[in-house]
Design a protein around this motif. Sequence first.
Motif, PDB file in Angstrom:
ATOM      1  N   LEU A  38       0.825  -1.219   0.000  1.00  0.00           N
ATOM      2  CA  LEU A  38       0.000   0.000   0.000  1.00  0.00           C
ATOM      3  C   LEU A  38       0.855   1.264   0.000  1.00  0.00           C
ATOM      4  CD1 LEU A  38      -3.009  -0.674   2.366  1.00  0.00           C
ATOM      5  CD2 LEU A  38      -3.098   0.211   0.037  1.00  0.00           C
ATOM      6  N   LYS A  39       2.062   1.154   0.520  1.00  0.00           N
ATOM      7  CA  LYS A  39       2.988   2.292   0.570  1.00  0.00           C
ATOM      8  C   LYS A  39       3.889   2.340  -0.666  1.00  0.00           C
ATOM      9  CE  LYS A  39       3.025   1.892   5.552  1.00  0.00           C
ATOM     10  NZ  LYS A  39       3.750   1.410   6.715  1.00  0.00           N
ATOM     11  N   GLY A  40       3.613   1.446  -1.643  1.00  0.00           N
ATOM     12  CA  GLY A  40       4.390   1.442  -2.879  1.00  0.00           C
ATOM     13  C   GLY A  40       5.709   0.705  -2.790  1.00  0.00           C
ATOM     14  N   LYS A  41       5.876  -0.100  -1.755  1.00  0.00           N
ATOM     15  CA  LYS A  41       7.122  -0.836  -1.577  1.00  0.00           C
ATOM     16  C   LYS A  41       6.861  -2.327  -1.696  1.00  0.00           C
ATOM     17  CE  LYS A  41       8.828   2.786   1.263  1.00  0.00           C
ATOM     18  NZ  LYS A  41       9.993   3.369   1.556  1.00  0.00           N
ATOM     19  N   ILE A  42       7.925  -3.073  -1.864  1.00  0.00           N
ATOM     20  CA  ILE A  42       7.838  -4.524  -2.022  1.00  0.00           C
ATOM     21  C   ILE A  42       8.599  -5.187  -0.878  1.00  0.00           C
ATOM     22  CG2 ILE A  42       8.381  -6.483  -3.514  1.00  0.00           C
ATOM     23  CD1 ILE A  42       6.421  -4.547  -4.820  1.00  0.00           C
ATOM     24  N   ARG A  43       7.941  -6.105  -0.186  1.00  0.00           N
ATOM     25  CA  ARG A  43       8.602  -6.909   0.828  1.00  0.00           C
ATOM     26  C   ARG A  43       7.926  -8.278   0.852  1.00  0.00           C
ATOM     27  NH1 ARG A  43       8.315  -4.707   6.625  1.00  0.00           N
ATOM     28  NH2 ARG A  43       6.369  -5.833   6.687  1.00  0.00           N
ATOM     29  N   LEU A  44       8.723  -9.311   0.877  1.00  0.00           N
ATOM     30  CA  LEU A  44       8.175 -10.657   0.936  1.00  0.00           C
ATOM     31  C   LEU A  44       7.492 -10.878   2.280  1.00  0.00           C
ATOM     32  CD1 LEU A  44      11.028 -12.806  -0.635  1.00  0.00           C
ATOM     33  CD2 LEU A  44       9.007 -11.859  -1.751  1.00  0.00           C
ATOM     34  N   GLN A  45       6.348 -11.576   2.257  1.00  0.00           N
ATOM     35  CA  GLN A  45       5.588 -11.844   3.476  1.00  0.00           C
ATOM     36  C   GLN A  45       4.641 -13.002   3.193  1.00  0.00           C
ATOM     37  OE1 GLN A  45       5.579 -10.522   6.561  1.00  0.00           O
ATOM     38  NE2 GLN A  45       3.815 -11.695   7.221  1.00  0.00           N
ATOM     39  N   ASP A  46       4.581 -13.963   4.076  1.00  0.00           N
ATOM     40  CA  ASP A  46       3.721 -15.123   3.856  1.00  0.00           C
ATOM     41  C   ASP A  46       2.299 -14.945   4.371  1.00  0.00           C
ATOM     42  OD1 ASP A  46       5.617 -16.614   2.501  1.00  0.00           O
ATOM     43  OD2 ASP A  46       6.416 -17.510   4.327  1.00  0.00           O
ATOM     44  N   ASN A  47       2.085 -14.111   5.366  1.00  0.00           N
ATOM     45  CA  ASN A  47       0.754 -13.956   5.955  1.00  0.00           C
ATOM     46  C   ASN A  47      -0.058 -12.887   5.240  1.00  0.00           C
ATOM     47  OD1 ASN A  47       1.438 -15.870   7.887  1.00  0.00           O
ATOM     48  ND2 ASN A  47       2.227 -14.326   9.292  1.00  0.00           N
ATOM     49  N   GLU A  48      -1.294 -13.240   4.870  1.00  0.00           N
ATOM     50  CA  GLU A  48      -2.216 -12.308   4.219  1.00  0.00           C
ATOM     51  C   GLU A  48      -1.549 -11.522   3.077  1.00  0.00           C
ATOM     52  OE1 GLU A  48      -5.424 -12.390   4.894  1.00  0.00           O
ATOM     53  OE2 GLU A  48      -5.037 -13.879   6.438  1.00  0.00           O
ATOM     54  N   PRO A  49      -0.962 -12.213   2.128  1.00  0.00           N
ATOM     55  CA  PRO A  49      -0.168 -11.528   1.107  1.00  0.00           C
ATOM     56  C   PRO A  49      -0.965 -11.126  -0.138  1.00  0.00           C
ATOM     57  CG  PRO A  49       0.002 -13.863   0.794  1.00  0.00           C
ATOM     58  CD  PRO A  49      -0.894 -13.659   1.992  1.00  0.00           C
ATOM     59  N   VAL A  50      -0.264 -10.397  -0.969  1.00  0.00           N
ATOM     60  CA  VAL A  50      -0.630 -10.255  -2.369  1.00  0.00           C
ATOM     61  C   VAL A  50       0.169 -11.360  -3.059  1.00  0.00           C
ATOM     62  CG1 VAL A  50      -0.473  -8.817  -4.430  1.00  0.00           C
ATOM     63  CG2 VAL A  50      -0.979  -7.755  -2.210  1.00  0.00           C
ATOM     64  N   LYS A  51      -0.523 -12.300  -3.667  1.00  0.00           N
ATOM     65  CA  LYS A  51       0.161 -13.422  -4.321  1.00  0.00           C
ATOM     66  C   LYS A  51       0.460 -13.041  -5.764  1.00  0.00           C
ATOM     67  CE  LYS A  51      -2.213 -16.824  -1.516  1.00  0.00           C
ATOM     68  NZ  LYS A  51      -3.184 -17.937  -1.511  1.00  0.00           N
ATOM     69  N   VAL A  52       1.698 -13.256  -6.141  1.00  0.00           N
ATOM     70  CA  VAL A  52       2.155 -12.935  -7.490  1.00  0.00           C
ATOM     71  C   VAL A  52       2.669 -14.214  -8.141  1.00  0.00           C
ATOM     72  CG1 VAL A  52       3.837 -11.614  -8.844  1.00  0.00           C
ATOM     73  CG2 VAL A  52       2.784 -10.583  -6.817  1.00  0.00           C
ATOM     74  N   GLU A  53       2.177 -14.483  -9.335  1.00  0.00           N
ATOM     75  CA  GLU A  53       2.659 -15.618 -10.117  1.00  0.00           C
ATOM     76  C   GLU A  53       3.127 -15.070 -11.463  1.00  0.00           C
ATOM     77  OE1 GLU A  53      -0.027 -19.208  -9.943  1.00  0.00           O
ATOM     78  OE2 GLU A  53      -1.294 -17.679  -8.992  1.00  0.00           O
ATOM     79  N   ILE A  54       4.392 -15.283 -11.751  1.00  0.00           N
ATOM     80  CA  ILE A  54       4.959 -14.843 -13.024  1.00  0.00           C
ATOM     81  C   ILE A  54       5.323 -16.095 -13.796  1.00  0.00           C
ATOM     82  CG2 ILE A  54       6.745 -13.474 -14.163  1.00  0.00           C
ATOM     83  CD1 ILE A  54       7.013 -11.952 -11.433  1.00  0.00           C
ATOM     84  N   MET A  55       4.627 -16.313 -14.910  1.00  0.00           N
ATOM     85  CA  MET A  55       4.871 -17.477 -15.733  1.00  0.00           C
ATOM     86  C   MET A  55       5.956 -17.144 -16.753  1.00  0.00           C
ATOM     87  SD  MET A  55       1.890 -17.675 -14.243  1.00  0.00           S
ATOM     88  CE  MET A  55       0.604 -16.752 -15.013  1.00  0.00           C
ATOM     89  N   PHE A  56       6.962 -18.005 -16.817  1.00  0.00           N
ATOM     90  CA  PHE A  56       8.074 -17.816 -17.735  1.00  0.00           C
ATOM     91  C   PHE A  56       8.001 -18.821 -18.859  1.00  0.00           C
ATOM     92  CE2 PHE A  56       9.586 -15.716 -13.976  1.00  0.00           C
ATOM     93  CZ  PHE A  56      10.344 -14.671 -14.453  1.00  0.00           C
ATOM     94  N   LYS A  57       8.438 -18.385 -20.008  1.00  0.00           N
ATOM     95  CA  LYS A  57       8.573 -19.299 -21.133  1.00  0.00           C
ATOM     96  C   LYS A  57       9.926 -19.967 -20.977  1.00  0.00           C
ATOM     97  CE  LYS A  57       8.608 -19.709 -26.081  1.00  0.00           C
ATOM     98  NZ  LYS A  57       8.458 -19.058 -27.374  1.00  0.00           N
ATOM     99  N   THR A  58       9.896 -21.264 -20.786  1.00  0.00           N
ATOM    100  CA  THR A  58      11.138 -22.013 -20.645  1.00  0.00           C
ATOM    101  C   THR A  58      11.184 -23.060 -21.740  1.00  0.00           C
ATOM    102  OG1 THR A  58      10.075 -23.482 -19.063  1.00  0.00           O
ATOM    103  CG2 THR A  58      11.328 -21.650 -18.157  1.00  0.00           C
ATOM    104  N   LEU A  59      12.348 -23.265 -22.288  1.00  0.00           N
ATOM    105  CA  LEU A  59      12.495 -24.179 -23.415  1.00  0.00           C
ATOM    106  C   LEU A  59      12.736 -25.610 -22.978  1.00  0.00           C
ATOM    107  CD1 LEU A  59      14.760 -21.874 -25.591  1.00  0.00           C
ATOM    108  CD2 LEU A  59      12.291 -22.180 -25.741  1.00  0.00           C
ATOM    109  N   ASP A  60      13.340 -25.772 -21.833  1.00  0.00           N
ATOM    110  CA  ASP A  60      13.676 -27.106 -21.362  1.00  0.00           C
ATOM    111  C   ASP A  60      12.518 -27.668 -20.556  1.00  0.00           C
ATOM    112  OD1 ASP A  60      14.840 -29.349 -20.009  1.00  0.00           O
ATOM    113  OD2 ASP A  60      16.802 -28.498 -20.463  1.00  0.00           O
TER     114      ASP A  60
END
Length: 164
Positions: free
Chosen positions: A124-146
């Motif tokens: 909410l303050k525009g910063k990023i910090r990892l946190q496991d409780n009540e988070p914003v979950k982010v999933e970034i899918m990558f194109k991988t060849l292998d």
Amino acid sequence: LTPKEDQPELLPFVRMTQSRAKSVRITSIAHATEDAEKVVQAILSICPEDFPRVIQTERVKGHYGNEIIICHLRAVGRSASERFFENLWRKMSSQDKSRIYDQAQEHVDGSGTLHLRIDKQVALKGKIRLQDNEPVKVEIMFKTLDKSEESRVEMVKRRMEALS
């Protein structure tokens, strides 16, 4: 590893050793005690300015019968996904970057998707910090060849290295 102009034969190798983000999914939950608009703001605050801003919401019943609002934002396409990943990585502390990199096996699944949990209140303050409780979950899918999981994790790690 960056190919030099006099080494064009390295270009295919570089493409094979680095993955590129191809889509992003961001999800967070607004519990009955939370302001859903603030959850939406937390999601948007971790996105670059030119990132898609269409958030879908879904009302569901919680375990105890209370209403929960699930907020989703999804972007597909290499350009937007790469901008998101680069922005997120740039805003992240070196400590969190090291944690993700060192524990990549736990953050990257067999399909090459990077899973992160971001502190909702800090976002909410525009910063990023990892946190496991009540988070914003982010999933970034990558194109991988292998096809091997180990190789996919290494390819995503190389992408992280390229941004550091």
